[in-house]
Design a protein around this motif. Structure first.
Motif, PDB file in Angstrom:
ATOM      1  N   GLY B  60       0.821  -1.218   0.000  1.00  0.00           N
ATOM      2  CA  GLY B  60       0.000   0.000   0.000  1.00  0.00           C
ATOM      3  C   GLY B  60       0.841   1.249   0.000  1.00  0.00           C
ATOM      4  N   SER B  61       1.859   1.275   0.855  1.00  0.00           N
ATOM      5  CA  SER B  61       2.641   2.504   0.963  1.00  0.00           C
ATOM      6  C   SER B  61       3.483   2.735  -0.291  1.00  0.00           C
ATOM      7  N   LEU B  62       4.015   1.669  -0.868  1.00  0.00           N
ATOM      8  CA  LEU B  62       4.855   1.862  -2.051  1.00  0.00           C
ATOM      9  C   LEU B  62       4.032   2.263  -3.277  1.00  0.00           C
ATOM     10  N   SER B  63       2.854   1.651  -3.419  1.00  0.00           N
ATOM     11  CA  SER B  63       2.032   2.043  -4.571  1.00  0.00           C
ATOM     12  C   SER B  63       1.551   3.485  -4.399  1.00  0.00           C
ATOM     13  N   ARG B  64       1.261   3.854  -3.156  1.00  0.00           N
ATOM     14  CA  ARG B  64       0.847   5.237  -2.899  1.00  0.00           C
ATOM     15  C   ARG B  64       1.988   6.204  -3.187  1.00  0.00           C
ATOM     16  N   HIS B  65       3.183   5.795  -2.805  1.00  0.00           N
ATOM     17  CA  HIS B  65       4.363   6.622  -3.072  1.00  0.00           C
ATOM     18  C   HIS B  65       4.522   6.831  -4.579  1.00  0.00           C
ATOM     19  N   THR B  66       4.392   5.736  -5.318  1.00  0.00           N
ATOM     20  CA  THR B  66       4.532   5.830  -6.781  1.00  0.00           C
ATOM     21  C   THR B  66       3.495   6.774  -7.360  1.00  0.00           C
ATOM     22  N   LEU B  67       2.266   6.609  -6.898  1.00  0.00           N
ATOM     23  CA  LEU B  67       1.171   7.407  -7.450  1.00  0.00           C
ATOM     24  C   LEU B  67       1.351   8.891  -7.123  1.00  0.00           C
ATOM     25  N   ARG B  68       1.822   9.136  -5.887  1.00  0.00           N
ATOM     26  CA  ARG B  68       1.945  10.527  -5.444  1.00  0.00           C
ATOM     27  C   ARG B  68       3.002  11.281  -6.253  1.00  0.00           C
ATOM     28  N   HIS B  69       3.958  10.541  -6.767  1.00  0.00           N
ATOM     29  CA  HIS B  69       5.057  11.212  -7.459  1.00  0.00           C
ATOM     30  C   HIS B  69       4.902  11.180  -8.979  1.00  0.00           C
ATOM     31  N   LEU B  70       3.712  10.837  -9.460  1.00  0.00           N
ATOM     32  CA  LEU B  70       3.516  10.793 -10.902  1.00  0.00           C
ATOM     33  C   LEU B  70       2.664  11.984 -11.361  1.00  0.00           C
ATOM     34  N   THR B  71       3.087  12.596 -12.452  1.00  0.00           N
ATOM     35  CA  THR B  71       2.243  13.607 -13.086  1.00  0.00           C
ATOM     36  C   THR B  71       2.224  13.305 -14.576  1.00  0.00           C
ATOM     37  N   ALA B  72       1.173  13.752 -15.221  1.00  0.00           N
ATOM     38  CA  ALA B  72       1.071  13.507 -16.660  1.00  0.00           C
ATOM     39  C   ALA B  72       0.628  14.790 -17.341  1.00  0.00           C
TER      40      ALA B  72
END
Lengths: 675, 337
Positions: B60-72
């Motif tokens: 959960g924390s790693l996927s959230r980390h990934t998502l939080r740092h993505l922009t498009a």
């Protein structure tokens, strides 16, 4: 073309869908291999079955094409064979777990080919999970932690890879699937371990810790109140922790002094040493929990014992004279000398005792100590033959002990040719001539009795290994049986088991440092993982509460500091997030290009070439004027800085930025020391 | 393909969670494992249970980390026709200082189009192309982009929606329609239209250079051969100048069926214009009372298409055709007049 036609499977595997299926099959087979690793080591599955399973898994893993499932009619034919093998491997004789795992392993081996097909993956994974859980639950070695982490890493890798394979098949547009980054897998395992540590301590426990070695379902080494020579089959050596012993007072006695008896048996019938409840004496500890068992010893030693498994027995050295118990609950002592509680005590429980290493303190012999079953009359002639040269009872006992040690073989394997109709001791002495410690001790007791020498069988623990903290750890593997015989007006211990069958005793003084360090690791593992219990949880909570109550001001300070720290961290994070977009402009290049330009600006300020607020272009012009050799480098820095800052382009590599900065700085003249 | 929807999708500030099959397996097996551990007191099982729960938290924390740092960020295409697949460039940036983003799926919200993004390195950018199709012509805001993360353990599908600034003008749909209806209008009748003057055209003859000739017409080979300046005399090419006339008045402005037919009409006009312009023919456009003189070239094509992309149907008498155009071939809904 010919090669492809000879190997149609390999050709098919080149198609994307089949490639994904093949990879899924390989991952499942690899997981099966990994999960089967502890099965034979812990004894929960016999070596042949574990080997068969591993061979099938290896074959499937190495296959170059997706395998089809075994046809239903073949599965139907194999079903009775599987059941037959499970029965042959012991069936229900060793409990329920072992045959269940045997069944699961065999069914998994049959269903492994074709398990990659979506309709069969779920059932196969469930089987695999059962096998894996059984293997993990029956492991007691420290390496279990490493094994669990490796399994977790492989599971994360496999699940992520399979997910990526599925995504690539649906959305990849023919692009090969990616591999999950190593950092992701390592971080997953690291965070999981970090979270698991406090969770392990906090998860509720209702029962006493269950030594996993018993999960093997078969007979395992360990203390039993009742010795039954008929019921024991092949014995697995369990490293489950049984006792912890610390010598608190007095020098360490010489020889195999660490011998703790839990039961003394007198009555033998048909392979069974029975312990009756007749004649038990009720003992109530004194005001300080003291139980007196004998006279004051001449050379007293004080021992602290912690029993790590639930038990109703008090384990005592043969020369124990006084026992100090933590609770004033009633205990019993039988006419043979065993001491126990009227109810099973939860582990861990501790007590202290004083003993004399030179004496054996037992109630005096009685008629029961000379009883030999009528069907064992042949033992009299045998004993007389062996002790032909003895002049007294001690000499006869020594001769018997030596004879048994040297003439008979030690084994933990169940002698398959032992007939149930024959008395086990007679079979051991006259036919089998091999067995484990209980056979040796039983034979010697009966041989002594046939010579009219009173003798009893004692079972308990012998030896142990240093725990690295000044004490000894006694494991189930240290369970042993020996003989106490009344010779020359006194009880004396005899141990007829050959040296290879006597549990080792290691003195802490003779061990190298690395061994002591490893023992400390094992001690920690045994104490805080294997035997971690509700009592430990409560004790932990109590200590925390007491320390909190004792220094509530310090605690308040700590809590306040922690809260303030968290608040500051959150505010800092918030400020960083708000600042980040404006500062970074185009994104992630700030730390390289912007910092490089900032460094260059600082160097120019030191040399009084520019003033505060100088723009990058002005800076570039000034530096190029002053140091023409650095012109190209500074231009590169400024152009890239602007590209990242204002055009949102990707930043150049850190290494290249640093190289350009160094190349620029190299041409700058030395800066004044004060500026 | 539309984004996956689930009844159990949970929305949180900044992201949403959609449970997946692995979660239900985890939810079912973990209590069983806990019960086994509790019942046996086996610390090996407790260890396994704790690690399983730890893996859940880690995932959960790693996927959230990934998502939080993505922009498009969507980069609009040069041109887009309604109903025609168009590739949109998308720049996906990963601001995580240490974790690469892998297995990220991008979807366009409200439009077809999804793509699996190649791994985005830490502090890196990846540009991908996602093919979509706009259903209607006109101004469209750039669609929000939904970024989905599934790794490391696929318990949930975590998604974040990134709004996009800017808009895109979508040209009318191109159709394989009937032959175009050209209106031949006199040049003088069209106000603002000048003669078509070009240097192009076939070479009529070679002659000696006279003062006033364009030096670009010098035939250098003949000049060198004859040792005197020779120029090419060209016959001026006259391009046909034709008009497409679209009547945007409808008998009933609020009739959905008529409006739909009007869209088809606009598509026909746009298709005819683009086909002719691509053949190099000059095309003019009359829409209601406004007239675009014939022309060629990219800018002219774009101008016509923009005009057609934005044309709206009006009621009767609101925007009549000019008299000189109303009598010729007109794109007009049958029965409108």
């Amino acid at each position: 073309m010919k090669a492809a036609s000879r190997n149609p499977g390999a050709r098919e595997a080149r198609r994307p869908g089949l490639r994904a299926l093949l990879e899924r099959q390989r991952w499942l087979a690899g997981l099966a291999l990994l999960l089967s690793l502890p099965l034979p080591l812990t004894g929960v599955v016999t070596w042949p079955l574990a080997g068969l399973f591993a061979a099938v898994a290896a074959g499937v893993a190495l296959s170059r094409r997706p395998l089809a499932p075994v046809p239903n009619w073949v599965e139907n034919l194999l079903a009775p064979l599987v059941v037959g093998v499970v029965v042959m491997a012991g069936g229900l004789r060793f409990g329920i777990l072992r045959p269940v795992v045997h069944l699961a392993v065999l069914v998994a081996a049959v269903r492994l080919p074709g398990s990659a097909q979506p309709a069969r993956t779920a059932s196969f994974t469930a089987l695999l999970a059962l096998v894996g859980v059984a293997g993990i639950a029956s492991s007691t070695h420290v390496s279990l932690v490493v094994y669990l982490l490796v399994v977790l890493a492989v599971v994360v890798l496999a699940m992520a890879r399979l997910e990526l394979l599925g995504l690539a098949g649906r959305l990849g547009g023919g692009r090969p699937a990616d591999w999950p980054p190593v950092r992701l897998v390592v971080a997953s395992v690291f965070i999981a371990a970090l979270v698991a540590t406090p969770l392990f301590a906090l998860l509720p426990r209702l029962r006493s810790p269950f030594a996993a070695g018993v999960m093997t379902g078969g007979a395992v080494s360990g203390f039993r109140e009742t010795v039954s020579l008929n019921n024991i089959r092949s014995v697995q050596v369990s490293r489950a922790r049984a006792l912890r012993v610390v010598l608190e007072e007095g020098p360490e006695p010489a020889g195999e002094w660490l011998r703790l008896a839990g039961a003394t048996s007198q009555s033998y019938r048909g392979g069974l040493w029975a312990q009756g409840q007749r004649g038990r004496e009720r003992l109530l500890p004194g005001t300080e929990g003291e139980l007196a068992l004998g006279d004051e010893p001449a050379a007293p030693r004080r021992l602290a014992v912690t029993v790590e498994k639930p038990s109703d027995r008090i384990f005592l050295p043969p020369g124990a004279t006084h026992v100090f118990l933590p609770e004033r609950i009633p205990f019993w002592r039988d006419p043979q000398g065993s001491v126990g509680a009227f109810r099973r005590l939860d582990a861990p429980f501790s007590y202290a005792l004083v003993f004399d290493p030179l004496r054996v303190v037992l109630p005096p012999p009685n008629a029961g100590d000379l009883e030999v079953p009528e069907e064992l009359v042949e033992l009299r002639a045998y004993a007389a033959e062996v002790t032909a040269g003895a002049t007294n009872s001690t000499g006869a006992a020594n001769l018997l002990e030596e004879h048994l040690r040297t003439t008979f073989g030690y084994t933990l394997e169940w002698p398959l040719d032992a007939p149930f109709s024959r008395d086990p001791v007679a079979w051991f002495l006259f036919e089998g001539k091999r067995g484990h410690c209980e056979f040796f001790a039983s034979a010697m007791v009966l041989l002594l009795r046939s010579l009219e020498i009173p003798a009893r069988l004692q079972t308990g623990y012998l030896g142990g290994e240093p725990d690295g903290a000044g004490g000894w750890v006694v494991r189930d593997a240290n369970a042993h049986a020996w003989v106490v015989a009344y010779v020359d007006e006194g009880w004396r211990v005899f141990d007829p088991t050959p040296a290879v069958g006597r549990p080792a005793f290691a003195s802490a003084l003779r061990l190298p440092q690395w061994r002591l360090t490893w023992l400390r690791v094992e001690e920690f593992w045994d104490r805080w993982v294997l035997t971690f219990s509700l009592v430990d949880q409560l004790e932990l909570a109590r200590r925390l509460w007491e320390s909190a109550a004792a220094s509530w001001r310090r605690l308040a300070l700590w809590v306040g500091s922690a809260v303030a720290g968290v608040v500051l961290l959150m505010l800092g994070s918030l400020a960083w997030r708000r600042r980040a977009p404006a500062a970074t402009g185009g994104g992630a290049g700030r730390h390289v290009t912007a910092q490089a330009v900032a460094r260059l600006r600082w160097e120019a300020l030191r040399r009084a070439w520019v003033r505060e607020g100088v723009t990058p272009r002005e800076l570039q012009r000034v530096v190029a004027q002053r140091c023409p050799q650095a012109q190209a480098h500074v231009e590169w820095l400024v152009v890239n800085h602007e590209a990242v800052r204002y055009r949102g382009l990707s930043p150049p590599g850190k290494a290249e930025v640093r190289r350009q900065l160094r190349a620029t700085l190299r041409w700058l003249p030395p800066a004044p020391t004060r500026w | 393909m539309s984004p996956p929807t689930s009844r159990f999708s949970l929305a949180f500030p900044g992201f949403s969670l959609t449970p997946r099959r692995a979660l239900w397996v985890f939810v079912l097996t973990t209590p069983a494992l806990a019960a086994a551990a509790l019942n046996t007191g086996n610390n090996g099982l407790y260890l396994l249970l704790a690690l399983a729960m730890g893996a859940f938290v880690a995932s959960g924390s790693l996927s959230r980390h990934t998502l939080r740092h993505l922009t498009a960020r969507l980069l609009p295409p040069a041109e887009a026709f309604a109903g025609t697949p168009v590739p949109l460039l998308m720049e996906v940036r990963n601001t995580s200082p240490w974790l690469p983003a892998t297995g990220v799926v991008c979807r366009l919200q409200g439009l077809p189009g999804e793509v699996l993004i190649p791994p985005v390195p830490a502090r890196g950018v990846t540009t991908v192309s996602v093919t979509t199709a706009f259903p209607r012509r006109g101004r469209h805001p750039l669609p929000p982009v939904q970024l989905e993360v599934r790794l490391p353990l696929p318990f949930f599908l975590k998604a974040v929606v990134v709004r996009q600034a800017g808009e895109l003008l979508v040209y009318p749909r191109r159709v394989a329609g009937p032959a175009p209806r050209w209106a031949s209008l006199g040049e003088r009748e069209v106000q603002g239209m000048g003669p078509v003057a070009t240097r192009g055209g076939e070479v009529q003859q070679l002659r000696e250079f006279r003062p006033g000739d364009d030096r670009r017409d010098v035939h250098w080979k003949q000049t060198a051969r004859q040792q005197r300046p020779i120029v090419m005399e060209r016959r001026e090419r006259r391009r046909p100048s034709r008009f497409l006339v679209l009547d945007r008045e409808l008998p009933r402005h609020n009739d959905a069926r008529l409006l739909e037919r009007f869209e088809d009409l606009v598509s026909e006009v746009a298709t005819a214009a683009v086909d002719a312009l691509r053949r190099g023919e000059a095309v003019g456009l009359v829409v209601g009372g406004s007239v675009v003189p014939p022309g060629v070239g990219v800018a002219h094509t774009r101008g016509l298409l923009e005009r057609l992309a934005l044309v709206e149907a009006v009621g009767p008498g609101e925007d009549p055709l000019p008299p000189f155009a109303a009598t010729g071939a007109v794109y007009r809904l049958a029965g409108a007049q």
